[in-house]
Design a protein around this motif. Structure first.
Motif, PDB file in Angstrom:
ATOM      1  N   LYS A  94       6.841  14.588  -5.645  1.00  0.00           N
ATOM      2  CA  LYS A  94       8.304  13.585  -5.513  1.00  0.00           C
ATOM      3  C   LYS A  94       8.605  13.467  -3.952  1.00  0.00           C
ATOM      4  CE  LYS A  94       9.915  14.288 -10.122  1.00  0.00           C
ATOM      5  NZ  LYS A  94      11.040  14.433 -11.085  1.00  0.00           N
ATOM      6  N   GLU A  95       8.688  14.464  -3.297  1.00  0.00           N
ATOM      7  CA  GLU A  95       9.068  14.333  -1.984  1.00  0.00           C
ATOM      8  C   GLU A  95       8.077  13.386  -1.023  1.00  0.00           C
ATOM      9  OE1 GLU A  95      12.050  15.065  -0.494  1.00  0.00           O
ATOM     10  OE2 GLU A  95      12.443  15.451  -2.575  1.00  0.00           O
ATOM     11  N   ASP A  96       6.719  13.359  -1.118  1.00  0.00           N
ATOM     12  CA  ASP A  96       5.858  12.759  -0.516  1.00  0.00           C
ATOM     13  C   ASP A  96       6.008  11.365  -1.179  1.00  0.00           C
ATOM     14  OD1 ASP A  96       4.832  14.608   1.060  1.00  0.00           O
ATOM     15  OD2 ASP A  96       3.286  15.164  -0.480  1.00  0.00           O
ATOM     16  N   ALA A  97       6.331  11.178  -2.575  1.00  0.00           N
ATOM     17  CA  ALA A  97       6.553   9.870  -3.337  1.00  0.00           C
ATOM     18  C   ALA A  97       7.944   9.217  -2.357  1.00  0.00           C
ATOM     19  CB  ALA A  97       6.595  10.168  -4.690  1.00  0.00           C
ATOM     20  N   ARG A  98       8.761  10.090  -2.393  1.00  0.00           N
ATOM     21  CA  ARG A  98      10.147   9.445  -1.820  1.00  0.00           C
ATOM     22  C   ARG A  98       9.868   8.865  -0.409  1.00  0.00           C
ATOM     23  NH1 ARG A  98      14.982  10.357  -3.354  1.00  0.00           N
ATOM     24  NH2 ARG A  98      14.474  12.131  -4.565  1.00  0.00           N
ATOM     25  N   LYS A  99       9.040   9.665   0.467  1.00  0.00           N
ATOM     26  CA  LYS A  99       8.859   9.147   1.821  1.00  0.00           C
ATOM     27  C   LYS A  99       7.956   7.808   1.775  1.00  0.00           C
ATOM     28  CE  LYS A  99       6.577  10.834   5.798  1.00  0.00           C
ATOM     29  NZ  LYS A  99       5.729  11.793   6.643  1.00  0.00           N
ATOM     30  N   ALA A 100       7.067   7.890   0.819  1.00  0.00           N
ATOM     31  CA  ALA A 100       6.307   6.587   0.696  1.00  0.00           C
ATOM     32  C   ALA A 100       7.037   5.469   0.385  1.00  0.00           C
ATOM     33  CB  ALA A 100       5.122   6.747  -0.175  1.00  0.00           C
TER      34      ALA A 100
ATOM     35  N   ALA B 201       9.456  -1.089  -4.852  1.00  0.00           N
ATOM     36  CA  ALA B 201       9.652   0.130  -3.966  1.00  0.00           C
ATOM     37  C   ALA B 201      10.999   0.598  -4.457  1.00  0.00           C
ATOM     38  CB  ALA B 201       9.455  -0.274  -2.593  1.00  0.00           C
ATOM     39  N   LYS B 202      11.993  -0.297  -4.419  1.00  0.00           N
ATOM     40  CA  LYS B 202      13.398  -0.001  -4.932  1.00  0.00           C
ATOM     41  C   LYS B 202      13.413   0.899  -6.149  1.00  0.00           C
ATOM     42  CE  LYS B 202      15.920  -3.527  -2.604  1.00  0.00           C
ATOM     43  NZ  LYS B 202      16.821  -4.764  -2.878  1.00  0.00           N
ATOM     44  N   GLU B 203      12.616   0.146  -7.212  1.00  0.00           N
ATOM     45  CA  GLU B 203      12.673   0.800  -8.661  1.00  0.00           C
ATOM     46  C   GLU B 203      12.053   2.263  -8.601  1.00  0.00           C
ATOM     47  OE1 GLU B 203      10.455  -2.028 -10.938  1.00  0.00           O
ATOM     48  OE2 GLU B 203      12.054  -3.382 -10.744  1.00  0.00           O
ATOM     49  N   GLY B 204      10.619   2.379  -7.710  1.00  0.00           N
ATOM     50  CA  GLY B 204      10.205   3.708  -7.691  1.00  0.00           C
ATOM     51  C   GLY B 204      10.949   4.713  -6.867  1.00  0.00           C
ATOM     52  N   LEU B 205      11.805   4.462  -6.197  1.00  0.00           N
ATOM     53  CA  LEU B 205      12.602   5.249  -5.230  1.00  0.00           C
ATOM     54  C   LEU B 205      14.130   5.728  -6.417  1.00  0.00           C
ATOM     55  CD1 LEU B 205      13.096   6.747  -2.875  1.00  0.00           C
ATOM     56  CD2 LEU B 205      14.542   4.839  -2.049  1.00  0.00           C
ATOM     57  N   LYS B 206      14.425   4.714  -7.059  1.00  0.00           N
ATOM     58  CA  LYS B 206      15.529   4.818  -8.055  1.00  0.00           C
ATOM     59  C   LYS B 206      14.723   5.898  -9.201  1.00  0.00           C
ATOM     60  CE  LYS B 206      18.877   2.379 -10.976  1.00  0.00           C
ATOM     61  NZ  LYS B 206      19.208   1.223 -11.583  1.00  0.00           N
ATOM     62  N   GLY B 207      13.673   5.603  -9.497  1.00  0.00           N
ATOM     63  CA  GLY B 207      13.158   6.652 -10.544  1.00  0.00           C
ATOM     64  C   GLY B 207      13.067   7.931 -10.195  1.00  0.00           C
ATOM     65  N   LEU B 208      12.895   8.463  -9.034  1.00  0.00           N
ATOM     66  CA  LEU B 208      12.668   9.727  -8.528  1.00  0.00           C
ATOM     67  C   LEU B 208      14.167  10.132  -8.657  1.00  0.00           C
ATOM     68  CD1 LEU B 208      10.720   9.106  -5.431  1.00  0.00           C
ATOM     69  CD2 LEU B 208      10.054  10.217  -7.494  1.00  0.00           C
TER      70      LEU B 208
ATOM     71  N   ALA C 240       0.955  -1.036   0.023  1.00  0.00           N
ATOM     72  CA  ALA C 240      -0.009  -0.094  -0.119  1.00  0.00           C
ATOM     73  C   ALA C 240       0.858   1.496   0.021  1.00  0.00           C
ATOM     74  CB  ALA C 240      -0.941  -0.052   1.145  1.00  0.00           C
ATOM     75  N   LEU C 241       2.071   1.299   0.733  1.00  0.00           N
ATOM     76  CA  LEU C 241       2.731   2.370   0.713  1.00  0.00           C
ATOM     77  C   LEU C 241       3.596   2.546  -0.484  1.00  0.00           C
ATOM     78  CD1 LEU C 241       4.381   1.662   4.328  1.00  0.00           C
ATOM     79  CD2 LEU C 241       2.893   3.687   3.665  1.00  0.00           C
ATOM     80  N   ASN C 242       4.010   1.584  -1.132  1.00  0.00           N
ATOM     81  CA  ASN C 242       4.399   1.552  -2.733  1.00  0.00           C
ATOM     82  C   ASN C 242       3.495   2.326  -3.672  1.00  0.00           C
ATOM     83  OD1 ASN C 242       6.281   0.716  -4.667  1.00  0.00           O
ATOM     84  ND2 ASN C 242       4.425  -0.384  -5.379  1.00  0.00           N
ATOM     85  N   LEU C 243       1.987   1.584  -3.397  1.00  0.00           N
ATOM     86  CA  LEU C 243       1.083   2.330  -4.221  1.00  0.00           C
ATOM     87  C   LEU C 243       0.835   3.888  -3.923  1.00  0.00           C
ATOM     88  CD1 LEU C 243      -1.134   1.934  -6.145  1.00  0.00           C
ATOM     89  CD2 LEU C 243      -2.591   1.063  -4.352  1.00  0.00           C
ATOM     90  N   LYS C 244       1.156   4.279  -2.534  1.00  0.00           N
ATOM     91  CA  LYS C 244       1.065   5.560  -2.353  1.00  0.00           C
ATOM     92  C   LYS C 244       1.946   6.431  -2.874  1.00  0.00           C
ATOM     93  CE  LYS C 244       0.319   8.243   2.153  1.00  0.00           C
ATOM     94  NZ  LYS C 244       0.259   8.225   3.546  1.00  0.00           N
TER      95      LYS C 244
END
Length: 232
Positions: free
Chosen positions: A205-211, A225-232, A191-195
């Motif tokens: 982006k900052e809210d996304a990074r935190k999630a 979640a790793k990929e999402g963080l890397k994509g930022l 759910a946090l990854n989806l967030k």
């Protein structure tokens, strides 16, 4: 001689009347007997994997017993298990017209509508399913469909409900991992990854990074979640 002829005429008329009565009044099969026959045919058809015969017997039972939702539930499930998602959705929606609290019909309708791309209608069924059962996975499916339909605020509301639910830390979801393997993570992390994905679409982006970081704090090896963080 005349008496004999008269007796023969009377006997002939009596036999003719009796025969005519038998023809005119055949034994009528009751609805109960028809139901029992079709139920036996349905069970035999399943045993022999004759799905066409099973469906026909169920359709007969539905036509004969329009207020009994059980036969419709069985038909909808039969369609769904054989990947006939359009038919499964129609059958399940018909059941819900008779019994709008049928959990089995709601499940079949929700997943079938999702499979055929009717996401708005699938979302409605998942939301109803969650309200009736308090099933947290139905809430996650609702959140994901809300995200897919760009209903971002609704998605965030559903996600926050999942994160606050203590069951979300225990229940697992499967996601694609490395080497075509399935990676299991907690529903809370999912759910946090989806967030994070919702926040990306909103441009936060900052809210996304935190999630994403919160998801990884729960599941350090969570690839998405790793990929999402890397994509930022």
């Amino acid at each position: 001689m005349n008496k004999i002829k008269l007796l023969l005429v009377i006997l002939t008329l009596s036999i003719s009347a009796s025969f005519a009565q038998e023809v005119a009044s055949p034994e009528v099969e009751t609805i109960r007997q028809k139901n029992e026959r079709d139920q036996r045919v349905y069970q035999l058809a399943l045993r022999y994997n004759d799905l066409a015969a099973a469906r026909i017997s169920l359709i007969g039972l539905i036509e004969r017993n329009p207020t009994n939702s059980r036969y419709g539930e069985l038909l909808a499930t039969l369609y769904f298990e054989n990947n006939q998602f359009s038919s499964a959705a129609l059958a399940a929606l018909d059941v819900l017209q008779v019994n709008d609290r049928s959990i089995e019909a709601l499940e079949v309708a929700a997943y079938s509508l999702e499979q055929i791309g009717a996401l708005d209608r699938a979302l409605t069924q998942f939301e109803r399913l969650h309200l009736l059962t308090d099933d947290i996975y139905s809430l996650y499916k609702s959140a994901y469909l809300q995200y897919s339909l760009k209903k971002h605020e609704e998605a965030l509301n559903s996600i926050n409900m999942i994160v606050k639910n203590t069951k979300s830390a225990e229940q697992k979801l499967g996601f694609p991992g490395e080497n075509d393997e399935t990676q299991e993570v907690s529903m809370k992390a999912a759910a946090l990854n989806l967030k994070g994905l919702v926040y990306i679409e909103q441009g936060s982006k900052e809210d996304a990074r935190k999630a994403f970081e919160e998801a990884l704090a729960l599941e350090p090896n969570f690839n998405l979640a790793k990929e999402g963080l890397k994509g930022l």
